[in-house]
Design an enzyme around this catalytic site. Structure first.
Site, PDB file in Angstrom:
ATOM      1  N   HIS A  89       0.855  -1.203   0.000  1.00  0.00           N
ATOM      2  CA  HIS A  89       0.000   0.000   0.000  1.00  0.00           C
ATOM      3  C   HIS A  89       0.882   1.242   0.000  1.00  0.00           C
ATOM      4  CE1 HIS A  89      -3.929   2.093   1.011  1.00  0.00           C
ATOM      5  NE2 HIS A  89      -3.019   3.060   1.026  1.00  0.00           N
TER       6      HIS A  89
ATOM      7  N   HIS B  41       1.613   5.369  -2.161  1.00  0.00           N
ATOM      8  CA  HIS B  41       1.134   6.415  -3.083  1.00  0.00           C
ATOM      9  C   HIS B  41       2.339   7.023  -3.788  1.00  0.00           C
ATOM     10  CE1 HIS B  41      -3.111   6.561  -1.675  1.00  0.00           C
ATOM     11  NE2 HIS B  41      -2.558   6.037  -0.595  1.00  0.00           N
TER      12      HIS B  41
ATOM     13  N   GLN C 113      -9.512   9.138  -5.580  1.00  0.00           N
ATOM     14  CA  GLN C 113      -9.247   9.831  -4.317  1.00  0.00           C
ATOM     15  C   GLN C 113     -10.401  10.721  -3.856  1.00  0.00           C
ATOM     16  OE1 GLN C 113      -5.874  10.551  -2.147  1.00  0.00           O
ATOM     17  NE2 GLN C 113      -7.799  10.742  -1.063  1.00  0.00           N
TER      18      GLN C 113
ATOM     19  N   HIS D 154      -9.317   1.643   0.008  1.00  0.00           N
ATOM     20  CA  HIS D 154      -9.129   2.443   1.218  1.00  0.00           C
ATOM     21  C   HIS D 154     -10.458   2.347   1.971  1.00  0.00           C
ATOM     22  CE1 HIS D 154      -5.689   4.166  -0.852  1.00  0.00           C
ATOM     23  NE2 HIS D 154      -5.383   4.895   0.213  1.00  0.00           N
TER      24      HIS D 154
ATOM     25  N   GLU E  71     -11.118   4.362   6.711  1.00  0.00           N
ATOM     26  CA  GLU E  71      -9.983   5.069   7.323  1.00  0.00           C
ATOM     27  C   GLU E  71     -10.570   6.238   8.098  1.00  0.00           C
ATOM     28  OE1 GLU E  71      -7.021   6.667   4.686  1.00  0.00           O
ATOM     29  OE2 GLU E  71      -5.581   6.973   6.306  1.00  0.00           O
TER      30      GLU E  71
ATOM     31  N   ASP F 149       2.255   3.261   2.950  1.00  0.00           N
ATOM     32  CA  ASP F 149       1.276   4.283   2.589  1.00  0.00           C
ATOM     33  C   ASP F 149       1.921   5.556   2.029  1.00  0.00           C
ATOM     34  OD1 ASP F 149      -1.228   5.322   2.190  1.00  0.00           O
ATOM     35  OD2 ASP F 149      -1.784   5.522   4.293  1.00  0.00           O
TER      36      ASP F 149
HETATM   37 FE   FE2 Z   1      -3.421   5.151   1.157  1.00  0.00          FE
END
Ligand code: FE2
Length: 438
Positions: free
Chosen positions: A56, A58, A151, A209, A212, A308
């Protein structure tokens, strides 16, 4: 005759074995004394592990910390707002440059497989174009999976769904989503039904995701598990973060965890990020905001530790060291029993490889000749020291090496050098077997 032999190392399960490599494959594992090789690496007494895996990340935002400005509140939502500005000014070349710099860091740390989410919200999809180019460039030495990640929400942005489909058509590998960021709980659940159908139709994995949030009523994971079952997606679905599970009512969780286990989905926890982002609205006591790692594992769910973010709108630190991630996770989840610590090492290696569905992973004959030699004697020591990576081999090629760097000491009557290793046996200190580690 091998191309390369890594000699005398200790495998994560405690076995001593030489690794004989021919081309891009492991050709033999065991006692290879007497065998010839084009090159021999002396790893005597060092931990030889399959490579680290990060399921995971970005990569489109990596190494952008401070642009357009720092995240002053430290919250997830301010991070999302900052990224929303940055992604529309960043050029393709600049995104490729940052991502390639990071992939160099990763290779140097023995991190040879990464699953990265890529923001598919902007209509220009420049991030998608850039990350596909990075995937092509690193393919010879690093497995990079790319997740189509809306996103801003699949339904919350007018073109959200269409752009996600366009990104998948361009070649992204995994279907992503963010149900807790949609406008309502109902719309969040509907995105999961939609996304799992898209994945089933296209034969793709899913990585969401999911929840969260510190809101104990954020229960999208149950819908994700249900849709996983409905489409028979089993081990191809991962729930990332799942932090609301930390705050949920225990009675509800006693029903939820068996459902997650039944579905066959996997879970990914991001301890460096969630220990800093979650609980920001709390006074005291302040919640940790990590999902229920041990409890999921006890039910048979594969759980991985992931990174992450590194130096981006959400996290101001990071070094591509998956042992930092495991070290933080071990502390926050209180996984301090020797078996749990050893599990934490497996979580950033073989468990993460299972989550990503990597083929040919592991130290065995016929597997890909990818490994990392650490300046430690066993996995728990690696967790404690987060030591240098002495050699990194990817598909039979040495891609990184670092000279052993013992500290020279000048204390009368004491050793001239130290490495802070606790063993191996015979150096006058207790070794792995004596403290109960493999
Ligand atoms: Fe993430």
């Amino acid at each position: 005759m091998f191309d390369l032999i890594v000699k005398g190392g200790i495998l994560p399960d405690g076995r001593r074995a030489d690794v004989g490599i021919t081309g891009a494959r492991i050709a033999a594992l065991g006692d290879l004394s007497g065998a010839g090789a084009g090159r021999v690496i002396d790893a005597t007494g060092d931990l030889v592990s399959p490579p680290f895996v990060d399921p995971h990340f970005h990569l489109d935002a990596v190494l952008s910390h401070g642009r357009p400005r720092i995240n002053a509140s430290g919250t997830l939502l301010e991070g999302i707002a900052l990224w929303g500005e940055l992604r529309d000014t960043a050029t393709i070349d600049e995104m490729i440059g940052r991502a390639m710099d990071y992939c160099d860091w990763a290779a140097s740390m023995g991190l040879l497989a990464i699953r990265s989410h890529v923001d598919t919200s902007p209509d220009h999809l420049r991030g998608v174009e850039a990350m596909l180019e990075v995937q092509r460039r690193v393919a010879p030495y690093l497995d990079l999976q790319l997740v189509a990640f809306p996103q801003d929400g699949l339904y919350r942005r007018p073109q959200g769904r269409e752009n996600l489909l366009r990104a998948l058509d361009m070649g992204l590998d995994v279907v992503g989503g963010i149900p807790h960021f949609e406008r309502t709980m109902e719309e969040g659940a509907e995105t999961l039904r939609d996304l799992c159908r898209i994945a089933a139709d296209r034969g793709l994995p899913v990585d969401i995701h999911c929840d969260e949030s510190d809101d104990p009523m954020s229960r999208h994971v149950e819908t994700l598990a249900r849709e996983t079952l409905r489409h028979g997606l089993g081990g191809r679905v991962a729930g990332s973060h799942l932090t609301s599970m930390h705050s949920m009512d225990n009675y509800y969780v006693s029903k939820l965890i068996p459902l997650i286990a039944e579905s066959g989905m996997t879970a990914i926890s991001n301890p460096l990020i969630n220990i800093t982002l979650q609980g920001r609205h709390d006074t005291f006591p302040k919640r940790r905001g990590l999902t229920r790692v041990r409890e999921l594992q006890a039910a048979g769910v594969t759980v991985g530790w992931a990174q992450d973010c590194i130096l981006d709108p959400w996290y101001p630190l990071g070094s591509a060291d998956m042992l930092d991630v495991a070290f933080m996770g071990m502390h926050v989840a209180q996984m301090t029993h020797p078996e749990e610590m050893a599990r934490c090492f497996r979580m950033v290696t073989e468990d993460n490889a299972r989550i990503m569905g990597l083929e040919g992973y592991g130290l065995r004959e016929g597997a890909a000749a990818s490994l990392v030699v650490l300046d430690a004697g066993h996995p728990v020591e690696a967790l404690r020291l987060r030591p240098d990576r002495l050699w990194v081999v990817s598909r039979g090629r040495v891609v990184a090496e670092k000279p052993r760097n013992d500290t020279k000491m000048a204390l009368p009557g004491r050793p001239g050098t130290i490495r802070r290793r606790h063993g191996p046996p015979g150096r006058g200190q207790p070794g792995p077997a004596e403290v109960g580690y493999p």
